[in-house]
Design an enzyme around this catalytic site. Structure first.
Site, PDB file in Angstrom:
ATOM      1  N   HIS A 101      -6.643  -2.495  -3.064  1.00 43.71           N
ATOM      2  CA  HIS A 101      -6.621  -2.307  -4.513  1.00 43.71           C
ATOM      3  C   HIS A 101      -5.348  -2.991  -5.017  1.00 43.71           C
ATOM      4  O   HIS A 101      -4.330  -3.003  -4.319  1.00 43.71           O
ATOM      5  CB  HIS A 101      -6.492  -0.835  -4.916  1.00 43.71           C
ATOM      6  CG  HIS A 101      -7.601   0.063  -4.463  1.00 43.71           C
ATOM      7  ND1 HIS A 101      -7.657   0.604  -3.204  1.00 43.71           N
ATOM      8  CD2 HIS A 101      -8.679   0.539  -5.124  1.00 43.71           C
ATOM      9  CE1 HIS A 101      -8.727   1.375  -3.101  1.00 43.71           C
ATOM     10  NE2 HIS A 101      -9.376   1.360  -4.254  1.00 43.71           N
ATOM     11  N   ASP A 104      -2.365  -0.837  -4.555  1.00 47.35           N
ATOM     12  CA  ASP A 104      -1.908  -0.558  -3.178  1.00 47.35           C
ATOM     13  C   ASP A 104      -0.815  -1.535  -2.798  1.00 47.35           C
ATOM     14  O   ASP A 104       0.108  -1.192  -2.062  1.00 47.35           O
ATOM     15  CB  ASP A 104      -3.006  -0.787  -2.119  1.00 47.35           C
ATOM     16  CG  ASP A 104      -4.270  -0.028  -2.361  1.00 47.35           C
ATOM     17  OD1 ASP A 104      -4.206   1.035  -2.987  1.00 47.35           O
ATOM     18  OD2 ASP A 104      -5.344  -0.515  -1.913  1.00 47.35           O
TER      19      ASP A 104
HETATM   20  C1  XUL Z   1     -13.447   6.093  -2.813  1.00 47.63           C
HETATM   21  C2  XUL Z   1     -13.680   4.817  -2.132  1.00 47.63           C
HETATM   22  C3  XUL Z   1     -12.785   3.709  -2.534  1.00 47.63           C
HETATM   23  C4  XUL Z   1     -13.456   2.391  -2.676  1.00 47.63           C
HETATM   24  C5  XUL Z   1     -12.546   1.308  -3.216  1.00 47.63           C
HETATM   25  O1  XUL Z   1     -14.266   7.115  -2.382  1.00 47.63           O
HETATM   26  O2  XUL Z   1     -14.518   4.696  -1.274  1.00 47.63           O
HETATM   27  O3  XUL Z   1     -11.755   3.650  -1.602  1.00 47.63           O
HETATM   28  O4  XUL Z   1     -13.951   1.949  -1.453  1.00 47.63           O
HETATM   29  O5  XUL Z   1     -12.047   1.646  -4.459  1.00 47.63           O
END
Ligand code: XUL
Ligand code: CO
Length: 438
Positions: A101, A104
């Site tokens: 992300h 992150d």
């Molecule tokens: C949340 C989830 C996230 C997504 C990316 O449950 O799975 O980590 O994969 O935002």
């Protein structure tokens, strides 16, 4: 190349099933050929930045239990340390992909401008490390759920300014993923859903979500990003009802808003079980509709009703998952991203290695078992035979669209009763699978 965070761990190597070394692969041999392709190309493993380098083990009942050595200094120091930790980790593990992300990898600043500047600095460093190692993002994404501004959602917020902020954030996140040569970009609807219908205009929110995705598609094409866009189904958590409930709901939504040509699904094991399905069902549904793009590999605890994001260890699940993935022709842009964290009581950096090695071996075994079953036609021969009545006669006429209710009424009135049914042999098939999972 930094070697600071896992000094006691050497390169993880394949040592075969008889090895007693916990820091070695027993089944994942990246160069071993399976169905004409090396294992590494089938499985395309990816490390999740957020779980492995940002997660300190906090849960709703308690604070963090681990202080990883890269969490030191200012927020930007920590961001730089995390880059080094990530590349050292992936290199030693022998994994070619990571997922991230935007938040992150770099911290928020006091304004969006400053936040973007922070991100640009760290992206420069990521690009450098990528150049040195060949490791690349499997996909990037934007965190549209942690900051309080997203309390009512992002694209589905009642606050139009929040929609605009999310748009600016996603535009930047797609650009950054493009710069880093990412193979894809994921939309997980963090808080796109509702807590209470009493204050929610559902129809309006769904339209806004579709508008948002259309804008993202337009932006992707405008900047020349060739990666695949994915939507990640999840039924609940953090909201009571997430709009992207499961593969079927996502597919229907994408079709309704004419987005199904542009987005595929990123199917997550734990999200499937939260939706009351199993992982195999969600993968098979996605594949049956030509929507299977990528996979978040993890497992939930079936005794708990939340997203525990544990590492996958269940061979039955990985075998059936690999059956679906192989039958669908395998991954192209997608892969197996470990959207999983070590448990709260695992507090040493080396635990990250144990967790990933276990997950990689579990999927390597699943791949080998599924491939052996496919070669022997264990399920496929039976399934083909089960539908044999559709290959000729009235079945073939129905499939070809040659008959309607009138012809079928005449046919059945003449015949009287259908041919007798044959046994479904479920137990025999379950036993056959167990013969392969050894
Ligand atoms: C949340 C989830 C996230 C997504 C990316 O449950 O799975 O980590 O994969 O935002
Ligand atoms: Co996920």
């Amino acid at each position: 190349m930094s070697d600071d965070y896992f000094p006691d761990v050497e390169q993880i190597l394949y040592e075969g099933p008889d090895s007693g070394n916990p820091l070695a692969f027993k089944h994942y041999n990246p160069i071993e050929q399976v169905e004409g392709k090396p294992m590494a190309e089938h499985l395309r493993f990816s490390v999740a930045y957020w779980h492995s380098f940002c997660n300190g083990g906090a849960d709703p009942f308690g604070s963090e239990t681990r202080q990883m050595p890269w969490i030191s200094g200012s927020p930007m120091d920590q961001a730089r340390n995390k880059v080094n930790a990530c590349f050292e980790f992936c290199r030693k593990l022998g994994v070619s992909f990571y997922c991230f992300h935007d938040r992150d990898v770099a911290p928020e600043g006091d304004s969006l401008k400053e936040t973007n500047k922070n991100l640009d600095k760290i992206v420069e460093m990521l690009a450098e490390r990528q150049e040195q190692t060949g490791i690349r993002p499997l996909w990037g994404t934007a965190c549209l759920f942690s900051h309080p501004r997203f309390m009512h959602g992002a694209a589905t917020s009642c606050n139009a300014d929040v929609f605009a902020y999310a748009a600016a954030q996603v535009a930047k996140a797609i650009e950054v993923t493009h710069t880093l040569g990412g193979q894809g970009y994921v939309f997980w609807g963090g808080r796109e859903g509702y807590k209470s219908l009493l204050n929610t205009d559902m129809a309006r929110e769904l339209d806004h979500l579709a508008k948002f995705l259309h804008m993202a598609v337009e932006h992707k094409h405008k900047i020349g990003f060739k990666g695949q866009l994915y939507i990640e189904p999840k039924p609940k958590e953090p909201t009571k009802h997430q709009y992207d409930f499961d593969a079927a709901a996502c597919h229907a939504f994408l079709q309704k808003y004419d987005l199904d040509g542009e987005l595929k699904l990123n199917v997550e094991a734990n999200h499937a079980t939260l939706a009351g399905h199993d992982f195999h069902h969600e993968l098979t549904y996605a594949a049956a509709n030509d929507m299977l793009g990528s996979v978040d590999a993890n497992r939930g605890d079936l005794l708990l009703g939340w997203d525990t994001d544990q590492f996958p260890t269940n061979l039955y699940d990985t075998t059936l998952a690999m059956m679906s993935i192989l039958s669908a022709g395998g991954f192209s842009t997608g892969g197996l991203n470990f959207d999983a964290h070590v448990t709260r009581e695992s507090i040493d950096p080396v635990d990250l290695f144990h967790a990933h090695i276990g997950g990689m071996d579990a999927f390597a075994r699943g791949l080998k078992i599924a491939s052996a079953m496919r070669a022997d036609g264990v399920l496929s021969d039976f399934v083909k035979q089960r539908y044999v009545s559709w290959d000729t006669g009235v079945g073939a006429d129905i499939e070809a669209g040659k008959v309607g209710f009138e012809e079928l009424s005449r046919y059945m009135l003449d015949k009287g009763e259908p041919e007798p049914n044959a046994s479904g042999r479920v137990e025999m098939l379950e036993n056959a699978i167990n013969e392969y999972i050894r």
